[in-house]
Design a protein around this motif. Structure first.
Motif, PDB file in Angstrom:
ATOM      1  N   VAL A 204       0.841  -1.198   0.000  1.00  0.00           N
ATOM      2  CA  VAL A 204       0.000   0.000   0.000  1.00  0.00           C
ATOM      3  C   VAL A 204       0.877   1.249   0.000  1.00  0.00           C
ATOM      4  O   VAL A 204       1.873   1.331   0.720  1.00  0.00           O
ATOM      5  CB  VAL A 204      -0.923   0.009   1.240  1.00  0.00           C
ATOM      6  N   LYS A 205       0.505   2.217  -0.816  1.00  0.00           N
ATOM      7  CA  LYS A 205       1.263   3.468  -0.885  1.00  0.00           C
ATOM      8  C   LYS A 205       0.302   4.636  -1.064  1.00  0.00           C
ATOM      9  O   LYS A 205      -0.639   4.567  -1.850  1.00  0.00           O
ATOM     10  CB  LYS A 205       2.259   3.438  -2.039  1.00  0.00           C
ATOM     11  N   ILE A 206       0.549   5.703  -0.317  1.00  0.00           N
ATOM     12  CA  ILE A 206      -0.233   6.930  -0.454  1.00  0.00           C
ATOM     13  C   ILE A 206       0.501   7.853  -1.404  1.00  0.00           C
ATOM     14  O   ILE A 206       1.688   8.144  -1.200  1.00  0.00           O
ATOM     15  CB  ILE A 206      -0.428   7.613   0.913  1.00  0.00           C
ATOM     16  N   ASN A 207      -0.168   8.289  -2.440  1.00  0.00           N
ATOM     17  CA  ASN A 207       0.463   9.144  -3.440  1.00  0.00           C
ATOM     18  C   ASN A 207       0.054  10.596  -3.241  1.00  0.00           C
ATOM     19  O   ASN A 207      -1.128  10.897  -3.115  1.00  0.00           O
ATOM     20  CB  ASN A 207       0.061   8.694  -4.848  1.00  0.00           C
ATOM     21  N   ILE A 208       1.035  11.465  -3.222  1.00  0.00           N
ATOM     22  CA  ILE A 208       0.790  12.893  -3.160  1.00  0.00           C
ATOM     23  C   ILE A 208       1.634  13.533  -4.268  1.00  0.00           C
ATOM     24  O   ILE A 208       2.854  13.348  -4.320  1.00  0.00           O
ATOM     25  CB  ILE A 208       1.122  13.482  -1.770  1.00  0.00           C
ATOM     26  N   SER A 209       0.995  14.241  -5.157  1.00  0.00           N
ATOM     27  CA  SER A 209       1.692  14.774  -6.322  1.00  0.00           C
ATOM     28  C   SER A 209       2.674  15.867  -5.913  1.00  0.00           C
ATOM     29  O   SER A 209       2.535  16.499  -4.859  1.00  0.00           O
ATOM     30  CB  SER A 209       0.687  15.341  -7.326  1.00  0.00           C
ATOM     31  N   GLN A 210       3.671  16.085  -6.774  1.00  0.00           N
ATOM     32  CA  GLN A 210       4.646  17.147  -6.516  1.00  0.00           C
ATOM     33  C   GLN A 210       3.956  18.505  -6.477  1.00  0.00           C
ATOM     34  O   GLN A 210       4.281  19.356  -5.641  1.00  0.00           O
ATOM     35  CB  GLN A 210       5.722  17.136  -7.599  1.00  0.00           C
ATOM     36  N   THR A 211       2.983  18.694  -7.362  1.00  0.00           N
ATOM     37  CA  THR A 211       2.253  19.964  -7.394  1.00  0.00           C
ATOM     38  C   THR A 211       1.522  20.211  -6.084  1.00  0.00           C
ATOM     39  O   THR A 211       1.581  21.307  -5.517  1.00  0.00           O
ATOM     40  CB  THR A 211       1.241  19.978  -8.555  1.00  0.00           C
ATOM     41  N   LYS A 212       0.839  19.175  -5.598  1.00  0.00           N
ATOM     42  CA  LYS A 212       0.109  19.318  -4.332  1.00  0.00           C
ATOM     43  C   LYS A 212       1.068  19.581  -3.183  1.00  0.00           C
ATOM     44  O   LYS A 212       0.766  20.391  -2.290  1.00  0.00           O
ATOM     45  CB  LYS A 212      -0.726  18.070  -4.066  1.00  0.00           C
TER      46      LYS A 212
END
Length: 252
Positions: free
Chosen positions: A11-19
Motif C-alpha cells: 500500500v502506498k499513499i500518493n501525493i503529487s509534486q504539485t500538491k
C-alpha cells in the motif's frame, strides 16, 4: 491508482509534486501572515480584547469551552465510525490507508508544534495583555503556535486533501471534520487563550508536517510490507486506537 492510494502489492499513499508544493507554499503564507500580525500586534491585540464579551455571556462561554475541550474528540469519533464503515461499505475501503497517516500527521505535528512553542516562548494574552482581557486563567505553556489549532488541523488535513470526493459519506465526514477543526481554532481565540497569529501558525505547522507524514507513512508501510490483507487487520486496530484517542483528547 485509486484516489491517491496505490494498492499494487504494498500500500502506498500518493501525493503529487504539485500538491506538495501548494501545501508548502500555503504553510509559508500562513507563517508570514502570523509573524506580521504578531510583530505589528495591533490587530492581534484588538481581536483578543474584542472577545471580552464572551466572559459576560455564560452560555456562549460554555459553548466555546466545549468546542475547545471536545472538538478534537468529536473528529476522532467520526474517524472511528468511518473506519468501521469501511468494513460495511465496499466503496469506502480505499480510504483505509489514510487513517494511519492521520495518526502519523497528528503525532509529528503535536511534537513539532510543542517543541516550537518552547523554543519561541511567546507569552499568552492573559500575561501580555494583563488588565485588558477578561480571562484570568494562567496557562502553563507558551502561546505560539496554538497547540489546539495544530492538532485539530493535523487530524483533518490528510483526510480533506487526500480522500476521494466521489462518495457522499466521505464528503460528509470531510465537511463535518473541517468545520469542527475551524471551530476549535475559533474557540481558542474566543476564550482569549491565543492570538489570531498563534492559530494561523498552528494551521501552518500542520500543513508543514503533512508531506513529511506521507513520506514516513509510506516508509512504514513498505518496511512492514503492508498489503491489502494486512491493511484490513491494521484498520481493525485503528478503530480502537481512535476510540482511545477520543478519550485522551477529552482531557487536552
Amino acid at each position: 491508482m485509486r484516489n491517491n492510494i496505490d494498492f499494487e502489492n504494498i500500500v502506498k499513499i500518493n501525493i503529487s509534486q504539485t500538491k506538495s508544493i501548494v501545501i508548502f507554499a500555503t504553510f509559508i503564507l500562513f507563517y508570514i501572515v502570523a509573524i506580521i500580525l504578531w510583530k505589528q500586534n495591533i490587530i492581534d491585540n484588538d481581536i483578543v480584547i474584542h472577545f471580552n464579551f464572551v466572559y459576560g455571556n455564560e452560555v456562549y462561554l460554555r459553548l466555546v469551552k466545549a468546542l475547545s475541550h471536545y472538538g478534537m474528540s468529536f473528529i476522532t469519533v467520526l474517524y472511528a465510525l468511518f473506519v468501521f464503515l469501511t468494513f460495511k461499505n465496499e466503496d469506502l475501503k480505499n480510504e483505509r490507508p489514510l487513517f494511519f497517516l492521520i495518526l502519523i500527521s497528528f503525532a509529528l505535528s503535536t511534537v513539532g508544534g510543542d517543541l516550537l512553542k518552547e523554543i519561541i516562548d511567546r507569552s499568552r494574552p492573559v500575561i501580555a495583555l494583563s488588565g485588558q482581557v477578561a480571562i484570568k486563567q494562567i496557562h502553563k505553556t507558551p502561546s505560539f503556535p496554538s497547540g489546539h489549532a495544530t492538532k485539530s488541523m493535523a487530524l483533518v488535513l490528510p483526510f480533506i486533501l487526500l480522500a476521494s470526493s466521489k462518495n457522499n459519506i466521505t464528503n460528509i465526514i470531510k465537511i463535518t471534520s473541517f468545520i469542527t477543526a475551524l471551530l476549535v481554532c475559533y474557540s481558542r481565540i474566543a476564550q482569549q487563550s491565543h492570538y489570531l497569529s498563534d492559530v494561523l501558525a498552528g494551521i501552518g505547522t500542520a500543513l508543514f508536517f503533512l508531506p513529511i507524514a506521507v513520506w514516513l507513512t509510506n516508509k512504514l508501510y513498505k518496511k512492514r510490507k503492508i498489503d491489502e490483507d494486512k491493511l484490513i487487520m491494521l484498520s481493525q486496530k485503528l478503530v480502537f486506537i481512535f476510540i482511545v484517542l477520543t478519550l485522551v483528547l477529552c482531557f487536552v
